[in-house]
Scaffold this active site. Structure first.
Site, PDB file in Angstrom:
ATOM      1  N   GLU A 238      89.311  41.743 -36.159  1.00 33.82           N
ATOM      2  CA  GLU A 238      87.900  42.511 -35.896  1.00 33.82           C
ATOM      3  C   GLU A 238      87.850  43.934 -35.518  1.00 33.82           C
ATOM      4  O   GLU A 238      86.958  44.740 -35.876  1.00 33.82           O
ATOM      5  CB  GLU A 238      87.070  41.694 -34.629  1.00 33.82           C
ATOM      6  CG  GLU A 238      86.520  40.476 -35.302  1.00 33.82           C
ATOM      7  CD  GLU A 238      87.517  39.204 -35.066  1.00 33.82           C
ATOM      8  OE1 GLU A 238      88.846  39.575 -34.349  1.00 33.82           O
ATOM      9  OE2 GLU A 238      86.965  38.020 -35.106  1.00 33.82           O
TER      10      GLU A 238
ATOM     11  N   PHE B 172      81.902  27.376 -25.424  1.00 29.97           N
ATOM     12  CA  PHE B 172      83.169  27.876 -26.498  1.00 29.97           C
ATOM     13  C   PHE B 172      82.704  29.034 -27.006  1.00 29.97           C
ATOM     14  O   PHE B 172      81.776  29.437 -27.557  1.00 29.97           O
ATOM     15  CB  PHE B 172      83.241  26.849 -27.227  1.00 29.97           C
ATOM     16  CG  PHE B 172      84.269  26.908 -28.180  1.00 29.97           C
ATOM     17  CD1 PHE B 172      85.661  27.162 -27.646  1.00 29.97           C
ATOM     18  CD2 PHE B 172      84.177  27.200 -29.544  1.00 29.97           C
ATOM     19  CE1 PHE B 172      86.730  27.612 -28.604  1.00 29.97           C
ATOM     20  CE2 PHE B 172      85.191  27.631 -30.525  1.00 29.97           C
ATOM     21  CZ  PHE B 172      86.466  27.669 -30.065  1.00 29.97           C
ATOM     22  N   GLN B 173      83.639  30.139 -26.756  1.00 31.07           N
ATOM     23  CA  GLN B 173      83.562  31.429 -27.462  1.00 31.07           C
ATOM     24  C   GLN B 173      82.146  32.356 -27.093  1.00 31.07           C
ATOM     25  O   GLN B 173      81.825  32.848 -27.780  1.00 31.07           O
ATOM     26  CB  GLN B 173      83.758  31.260 -28.890  1.00 31.07           C
ATOM     27  CG  GLN B 173      85.157  30.958 -29.517  1.00 31.07           C
ATOM     28  CD  GLN B 173      85.302  31.161 -30.983  1.00 31.07           C
ATOM     29  OE1 GLN B 173      84.218  31.064 -31.659  1.00 31.07           O
ATOM     30  NE2 GLN B 173      86.539  31.287 -31.409  1.00 31.07           N
TER      31      GLN B 173
ATOM     32  N   LYS C 219      73.267  31.541 -32.288  1.00 32.84           N
ATOM     33  CA  LYS C 219      73.365  30.836 -33.920  1.00 32.84           C
ATOM     34  C   LYS C 219      72.179  30.197 -33.838  1.00 32.84           C
ATOM     35  O   LYS C 219      71.898  30.160 -35.106  1.00 32.84           O
ATOM     36  CB  LYS C 219      74.499  29.636 -33.558  1.00 32.84           C
ATOM     37  CG  LYS C 219      74.955  29.101 -34.669  1.00 32.84           C
ATOM     38  CD  LYS C 219      75.993  28.129 -34.612  1.00 32.84           C
ATOM     39  CE  LYS C 219      76.533  27.552 -36.197  1.00 32.84           C
ATOM     40  NZ  LYS C 219      77.802  26.865 -35.848  1.00 32.84           N
TER      41      LYS C 219
ATOM     42  N   MET D 206     103.885  61.635 -28.949  1.00 28.53           N
ATOM     43  CA  MET D 206     103.276  62.581 -28.246  1.00 28.53           C
ATOM     44  C   MET D 206     103.442  62.064 -26.715  1.00 28.53           C
ATOM     45  O   MET D 206     103.844  63.053 -25.860  1.00 28.53           O
ATOM     46  CB  MET D 206     101.726  62.284 -28.487  1.00 28.53           C
ATOM     47  CG  MET D 206     100.766  63.326 -27.580  1.00 28.53           C
ATOM     48  SD  MET D 206     101.351  64.965 -28.247  1.00 28.53           S
ATOM     49  CE  MET D 206     100.107  65.108 -29.629  1.00 28.53           C
TER      50      MET D 206
END
Lengths: 171, 575
Positions: B61, B123-124, B173, B488
């Site tokens: 993602e 969940f999630q 959802k 760096m």
């Protein structure tokens, strides 16, 4: 330059969309940018779609300018006003539960409340609960007069502020 | 005139998921970058049933957000992302914060658990609105399908207007399953959000007056010029006045780098002539730039002799770090257009004799040749590789950089004559940005040459996207400047930590050529200076293949000039 030297107390009014999370947007802004919040009150206005907050902060002119700009930048904020920049009135609500046992002490507490234009709003055999409004200094003075030993519990609402005169903070 | 009035569309109730797909189509969105999951299954089903909005499946993602970001930076259109709830949203956060720091227009749709489960540690489930609040321009949680279309419209409106930025829309959802009639909200107004576009004309006049009198002026311009498509107007103003121009990293391409009036980038790794000009100027005109600490160095020593004019669309950017004399709040485009008109209308021109002396001084500083490096070295110099890439691509490529030494070398050695060609994570400095950003750019410009410049550290932070590149046939040219160090970090450790190279050495690097081949691409390894030219030419000749160039560079090379932390811009370390 020492930032604390020129720090002044400012009382800021905020009109904000009355939506879930509005308070956390304001509070989050202050914590994320390291600004200080001394007090914050919030409630819906006569227009239920708007909330009004009164926020007390301390900072130099530069920091207060940034605070006002950053508040204005929040998408949900409709209007921001630094009340300290003009004539304004502040009031704060104090509820204090004090020990009041025996005739003499009950009389004394009652009298003190009266002197400060407070009201006794709850009574038990051993206590009074007093309601008092005023600016912060008046509330401080009342609490000092009561003395720590008498006080069982206090709760203060934080100042609400409004500008003097007929101009209103409309949307 | 034909009225295209689709009655069927008005009458039929759509699910929230279908509304999202239809809305994106109506909004003219062609590409969205995403990754499916439980909470967004309805939306993915709606996307499956249409063919107007093309969904690009990334492999992480974070890459979806960077790809959408690159898409936005290279086109000016908002980048659109779709991810699921919980880890989908948290993985997207780095990319959202990257876009936020650089003011990139982006709309991120995140799935959420059903409204009835919110707050139950389902969940999630994560508090996406809470997690993203400090790194978005705004965010929404849509709890009612009736609010969905108008909220999406607000999200696009907020993301793309004023000072742009990412907007997150969190969609439970059940809202994507609920049905309601849909019409596309063409316009949206918000009482609390009305960005100022037009600059105050009196302020503009005052600024122009100061510019015409200035003896040692500098135009210091940033990402605002790019975001507002104001490069042409900026060039017009600069040419009309014969003023020197320096760009921030975000502002490169806002003024042609090959122009005589260009001083290069300023700041920590800015050109000597640019930093010296800032330190000695009597008038600094900041245009769409925000006085970032990497630009100013020690703020007390920044442009100490100058009056400062600051043009910015965001009032909060003005006098935040540096107190300015003439603030102008407005869009860069609108204000520069007013400036051009005022300059033309003015009875006098700029102070040419003073400017002549100023240019003489600047040429002297330019003579220091601060970007010189040892070309006769035994090992490949990263600077040379970038010069060669510039030459082979004729300066026309989109260059997407990761973060680190290679980013600074690319900014110094690739001369951007056009805006939106230099794509880099300026504010947040996000390693892993380059490759996914290049994917977004390539989708937006399928026929263009897109280069990803990266180091051996950062490229491994989103290396999985090589699979996405294969799936969609993206012929990106990856220039991996491999010095086996986090360069760096190594440079700072050499300069400021007595060469204690704590965890900056990359042991056990993969065989990048084999890795590229495993992903179905072409890999080329280059180890000798004399092989660089032919290898770069060969790579860019493969127009339809992704070529991963693993170029083994001199590990001891440092980025110069360098302004150490806490020093003024005129206190540079030169090679």
């Amino acid at each position: 330059m020492n930032n604390h030297d020129n720090a002044k107390r400012h009382i800021i009014s905020i009109l904000i969309e009355n939506e879930a999370g509005a308070l956390s947007r304001v509070a989050g802004l202050f914590s994320a940018r390291g600004y200080n919040i001394e007090a914050l009150t919030v409630a819906a206005t006569e227009d239920p779609s708007l909330s009004r907050m009164t926020l007390v902060s301390k900072g130099t002119d530069e920091i207060i300018e940034q605070i006002l700009k950053q508040l204005n930048k929040l998408i949900d904020v409709v209007k921001v006003l630094d009340l300290t920049q003009g004539d304004h009135i502040e009031r704060e609500l104090l509820l204090v539960k004090v020990r009041a046992v025996g005739h003499e002490q009950r009389q004394e507490v009652y009298r003190l409340a009266d002197v400060f234009r407070g009201h006794v709003i709850d009574i038990t055999e051993n206590s009074y609960t007093i309601e008092l409004t005023g600016d912060g200094k008046k509330l401080d003075a009342f609490l000092a007069t009561l003395g720590e030993s008498q006080i069982l519990e206090t709760v203060r609402g934080g100042p609400s502020g409004i500008s003097r005169g007929d101009k209103a903070m409309h949307t | 005139m034909v009225f295209r009035f689709d009655l069927e569309r008005l009458k039929v109730e759509l699910t929230g998921a279908e509304i999202i797909a239809r809305f994106l189509e109506d909004e003219g969105v062609e590409h969205i970058f995403g990754y499916p999951g439980g909470a967004v299954l309805h939306i993915y089903d709606a996307l499956y049933k249409q063919d107007k909005v093309k969904h690009i499946l990334v492999r992480h993602e974070q890459a979806a957000t960077h790809a959408a970001d690159g898409y936005a930076r290279s086109t000016g259109k908002p980048g659109v992302v779709l991810v699921t709830s919980g880890p989908g949203a948290t993985n997207a956060v780095t990319g959202i914060a990257t876009a936020y720091m650089d003011s990139i227009p982006m709309v991120v749709l995140t799935g959420q658990v059903p409204t009835a489960l919110i707050g139950n540690d389902a969940f999630q489930e994560v508090d996406t609105v809470g997690i993203t609040r400090p790194c978005v321009k705004h965010n929404f949680l849509v709890k009612d399908v009736n609010e969905l279309a108008v909220t999406l419209k607000k999200a696009f409106y907020i993301a793309t207007t004023g000072r742009p930025g990412p907007v997150v829309v969190d969609i439970p959802k059940d809202v994507t399953a609920a049905r309601v009639r849909y019409t596309h909200p063409r316009k949206v107004t918000m009482r609390s959000y009305n960005p100022t576009v037009k600059g105050h004309i009196r302020q503009v006049r005052k600024a122009v007056g100061m510019m015409l009198s200035a003896k040692r002026p500098v135009l210091y311009t940033g990402g605002g010029v790019i975001l507002d498509d104001a490069a042409e107007l900026l060039t017009e103003v600069a040419h009309a006045l014969d003023f020197p121009v320096t760009n921030t990293s975000m502002g490169l391409g806002g003024f042609p780098a090959t122009d005589r009036q260009f001083l290069g980038m300023l700041g920590m790794h800015g050109n000597y002539e640019a930093n010296m000009a800032i330190s000695h100027c009597d008038l600094l005109v900041a245009i769409g730039a925000r006085f970032d600490d990497r630009v100013t160095g020690n703020i007390a020593k920044f442009a100490p002799k100058a009056k400062i004019i600051h043009i910015d669309i965001d009032p909060a950017s003005i006098s935040k770090n540096v107190k300015v004399d003439v603030p102008i709040v407005g869009s860069v485009n609108a204000v520069l257009a007013d400036m051009v008109a005022e300059i033309k209308a003015a009875e006098r021109g700029p102070n040419t004799s003073a400017l002549g002396e100023w240019w003489q001084q600047i040429e002297e500083w330019r003579g220091v040749d601060c970007l010189r490096y040892d070309k006769s070295a035994e090992k490949i110099k990263p600077q040379y590789v970038l010069q060669k890439v510039y030459e082979v691509t004729k300066g026309e490529a989109f260059v997407c950089s990761d973060v680190g030494q290679h980013q600074m070398w690319a900014a110094q050695f690739y001369k951007f004559d056009k805006p939106r060609r230099w794509i880099n994570s300026g504010g947040l400095g996000t390693m892993g940005f380059g490759l996914p950003a290049a994917m977004g750019v390539q989708f937006a410009h399928p026929d263009a040459t897109v280069v990803c410049v990266a180091g051996d550290g950062g490229i491994q932070m989103n290396i999985q996207e090589l699979a996405t590149c294969l799936q969609y046939g993206l012929p990106i040219k990856v220039i991996c400047l491999n010095n086996s160090y986090l360069g760096m970090v190594r440079q700072w450790q050499e300069f400021f930590y007595e060469e204690r190279y704590s965890h900056s050495y990359m042991e056990s690097l993969p065989d990048f050529v084999k890795l590229a081949e495993a992903y179905g691409h072409v890999g080329i390894k280059v180890e000798k200076p004399e092989d660089v030219d032919a290898a770069v030419e060969r790579a860019f000749a493969m127009k339809d293949r992704l070529v991963f160039m693993n170029i083994i560079t001199d590990a001891t090379e440092n980025v110069y000039p360098m302004v150490p932390a806490g020093a003024g811009l005129d206190e540079m370390i030169l090679i």
